[in-house]
Design a protein around this motif. Sequence first.
Motif, PDB file in Angstrom:
ATOM      1  N   ALA A  87      52.815  52.200  17.958  1.00  0.00           N
ATOM      2  CA  ALA A  87      53.971  52.494  17.097  1.00  0.00           C
ATOM      3  C   ALA A  87      55.238  51.799  17.584  1.00  0.00           C
ATOM      4  O   ALA A  87      56.018  51.293  16.774  1.00  0.00           O
ATOM      5  N   HIS A  88      55.433  51.728  18.903  1.00  0.00           N
ATOM      6  CA  HIS A  88      56.660  51.114  19.415  1.00  0.00           C
ATOM      7  C   HIS A  88      56.671  49.589  19.270  1.00  0.00           C
ATOM      8  O   HIS A  88      57.712  48.970  19.427  1.00  0.00           O
ATOM      9  N   ASN A  89      55.543  48.988  18.937  1.00  0.00           N
ATOM     10  CA  ASN A  89      55.472  47.546  18.692  1.00  0.00           C
ATOM     11  C   ASN A  89      55.270  47.194  17.223  1.00  0.00           C
ATOM     12  O   ASN A  89      55.259  46.011  16.867  1.00  0.00           O
ATOM     13  N   ARG A  90      55.128  48.186  16.377  1.00  0.00           N
ATOM     14  CA  ARG A  90      54.804  47.952  14.960  1.00  0.00           C
ATOM     15  C   ARG A  90      55.844  47.083  14.256  1.00  0.00           C
ATOM     16  O   ARG A  90      55.509  46.158  13.533  1.00  0.00           O
ATOM     17  N   GLU A  91      57.115  47.359  14.445  1.00  0.00           N
ATOM     18  CA  GLU A  91      58.159  46.600  13.750  1.00  0.00           C
ATOM     19  C   GLU A  91      58.122  45.120  14.154  1.00  0.00           C
ATOM     20  O   GLU A  91      58.165  44.235  13.289  1.00  0.00           O
ATOM     21  N   ALA A  92      58.030  44.858  15.439  1.00  0.00           N
ATOM     22  CA  ALA A  92      57.974  43.471  15.913  1.00  0.00           C
ATOM     23  C   ALA A  92      56.730  42.771  15.389  1.00  0.00           C
ATOM     24  O   ALA A  92      56.780  41.603  14.968  1.00  0.00           O
ATOM     25  N   PHE A  93      55.621  43.461  15.380  1.00  0.00           N
ATOM     26  CA  PHE A  93      54.352  42.919  14.885  1.00  0.00           C
ATOM     27  C   PHE A  93      54.462  42.561  13.403  1.00  0.00           C
ATOM     28  O   PHE A  93      54.135  41.449  12.983  1.00  0.00           O
ATOM     29  N   GLU A 140      57.178  42.085  11.606  1.00  0.00           N
ATOM     30  CA  GLU A 140      58.149  41.007  11.425  1.00  0.00           C
ATOM     31  C   GLU A 140      57.528  39.652  11.753  1.00  0.00           C
ATOM     32  O   GLU A 140      57.798  38.662  11.066  1.00  0.00           O
ATOM     33  N   ALA A 141      56.695  39.614  12.764  1.00  0.00           N
ATOM     34  CA  ALA A 141      56.024  38.365  13.125  1.00  0.00           C
ATOM     35  C   ALA A 141      55.053  37.932  12.034  1.00  0.00           C
ATOM     36  O   ALA A 141      54.995  36.754  11.672  1.00  0.00           O
ATOM     37  N   VAL A 142      54.305  38.867  11.487  1.00  0.00           N
ATOM     38  CA  VAL A 142      53.372  38.546  10.398  1.00  0.00           C
ATOM     39  C   VAL A 142      54.153  37.982   9.211  1.00  0.00           C
ATOM     40  O   VAL A 142      53.770  36.964   8.626  1.00  0.00           O
ATOM     41  N   GLU A 143      55.253  38.610   8.870  1.00  0.00           N
ATOM     42  CA  GLU A 143      56.067  38.136   7.743  1.00  0.00           C
ATOM     43  C   GLU A 143      56.634  36.743   8.012  1.00  0.00           C
ATOM     44  O   GLU A 143      56.603  35.876   7.133  1.00  0.00           O
ATOM     45  N   ALA A 144      57.132  36.506   9.213  1.00  0.00           N
ATOM     46  CA  ALA A 144      57.695  35.191   9.554  1.00  0.00           C
ATOM     47  C   ALA A 144      56.626  34.102   9.496  1.00  0.00           C
ATOM     48  O   ALA A 144      56.884  32.995   8.992  1.00  0.00           O
ATOM     49  N   VAL A 145      55.438  34.395   9.984  1.00  0.00           N
ATOM     50  CA  VAL A 145      54.345  33.414   9.947  1.00  0.00           C
ATOM     51  C   VAL A 145      53.923  33.168   8.498  1.00  0.00           C
ATOM     52  O   VAL A 145      53.675  32.017   8.106  1.00  0.00           O
ATOM     53  N   ALA A 146      53.879  34.203   7.679  1.00  0.00           N
ATOM     54  CA  ALA A 146      53.516  34.037   6.267  1.00  0.00           C
ATOM     55  C   ALA A 146      54.541  33.171   5.541  1.00  0.00           C
ATOM     56  O   ALA A 146      54.177  32.278   4.766  1.00  0.00           O
ATOM     57  N   VAL A 147      55.815  33.404   5.804  1.00  0.00           N
ATOM     58  CA  VAL A 147      56.874  32.603   5.175  1.00  0.00           C
ATOM     59  C   VAL A 147      56.774  31.152   5.627  1.00  0.00           C
ATOM     60  O   VAL A 147      56.841  30.226   4.813  1.00  0.00           O
ATOM     61  N   ALA A 148      56.594  30.932   6.921  1.00  0.00           N
ATOM     62  CA  ALA A 148      56.468  29.571   7.444  1.00  0.00           C
ATOM     63  C   ALA A 148      55.233  28.879   6.877  1.00  0.00           C
ATOM     64  O   ALA A 148      55.271  27.682   6.550  1.00  0.00           O
ATOM     65  N   THR A 149      54.151  29.611   6.726  1.00  0.00           N
ATOM     66  CA  THR A 149      52.926  29.040   6.171  1.00  0.00           C
ATOM     67  C   THR A 149      53.119  28.641   4.716  1.00  0.00           C
ATOM     68  O   THR A 149      52.713  27.558   4.300  1.00  0.00           O
ATOM     69  N   THR A 150      53.750  29.499   3.945  1.00  0.00           N
ATOM     70  CA  THR A 150      54.031  29.182   2.542  1.00  0.00           C
ATOM     71  C   THR A 150      54.902  27.938   2.445  1.00  0.00           C
ATOM     72  O   THR A 150      54.628  27.032   1.644  1.00  0.00           O
ATOM     73  N   ARG A 151      55.943  27.881   3.256  1.00  0.00           N
ATOM     74  CA  ARG A 151      56.834  26.719   3.260  1.00  0.00           C
ATOM     75  C   ARG A 151      56.068  25.449   3.622  1.00  0.00           C
ATOM     76  O   ARG A 151      56.225  24.404   2.984  1.00  0.00           O
ATOM     77  N   LEU A 152      55.235  25.529   4.631  1.00  0.00           N
ATOM     78  CA  LEU A 152      54.435  24.382   5.044  1.00  0.00           C
ATOM     79  C   LEU A 152      53.523  23.914   3.912  1.00  0.00           C
ATOM     80  O   LEU A 152      53.497  22.728   3.569  1.00  0.00           O
ATOM     81  N   LEU A 153      52.780  24.834   3.322  1.00  0.00           N
ATOM     82  CA  LEU A 153      51.855  24.474   2.255  1.00  0.00           C
ATOM     83  C   LEU A 153      52.579  23.923   1.033  1.00  0.00           C
ATOM     84  O   LEU A 153      52.068  23.024   0.359  1.00  0.00           O
ATOM     85  N   ASP A 154      53.779  24.440   0.760  1.00  0.00           N
ATOM     86  CA  ASP A 154      54.554  23.958  -0.381  1.00  0.00           C
ATOM     87  C   ASP A 154      55.104  22.550  -0.160  1.00  0.00           C
ATOM     88  O   ASP A 154      55.376  21.839  -1.126  1.00  0.00           O
TER      89      ASP A 154
END
Length: 74
Positions: A40-46, A48-62
């Motif tokens: 639970a104490h790492n959930r927010e960071a985890f 946020e990291a998933v979201e940042a990687v997803a955004v970067a991946t979308t940008r890369l693929l686009d």
Amino acid sequence: MCRSIKTLRPPMTLDVSEEDIRAAALQYVRKISGFRAPAAHNREAFDEAVEAVAVATTRLLDTLEVRGAASHVG
């Protein structure tokens, strides 16, 4: 590393969904963090990291230009 993440660019994968991108991002963050499900104490960071990687991946693929392939994500 991350052998279960599939290639998401054309022509390897023609129809890439947000679900595909998020699944790859989740797998990547799990691998580098060493957590399948964070405490639970790492959930927010985890998350946020998933979201940042997803955004970067979308940008890369686009922005990738793959010769002979049409754009896949819009």
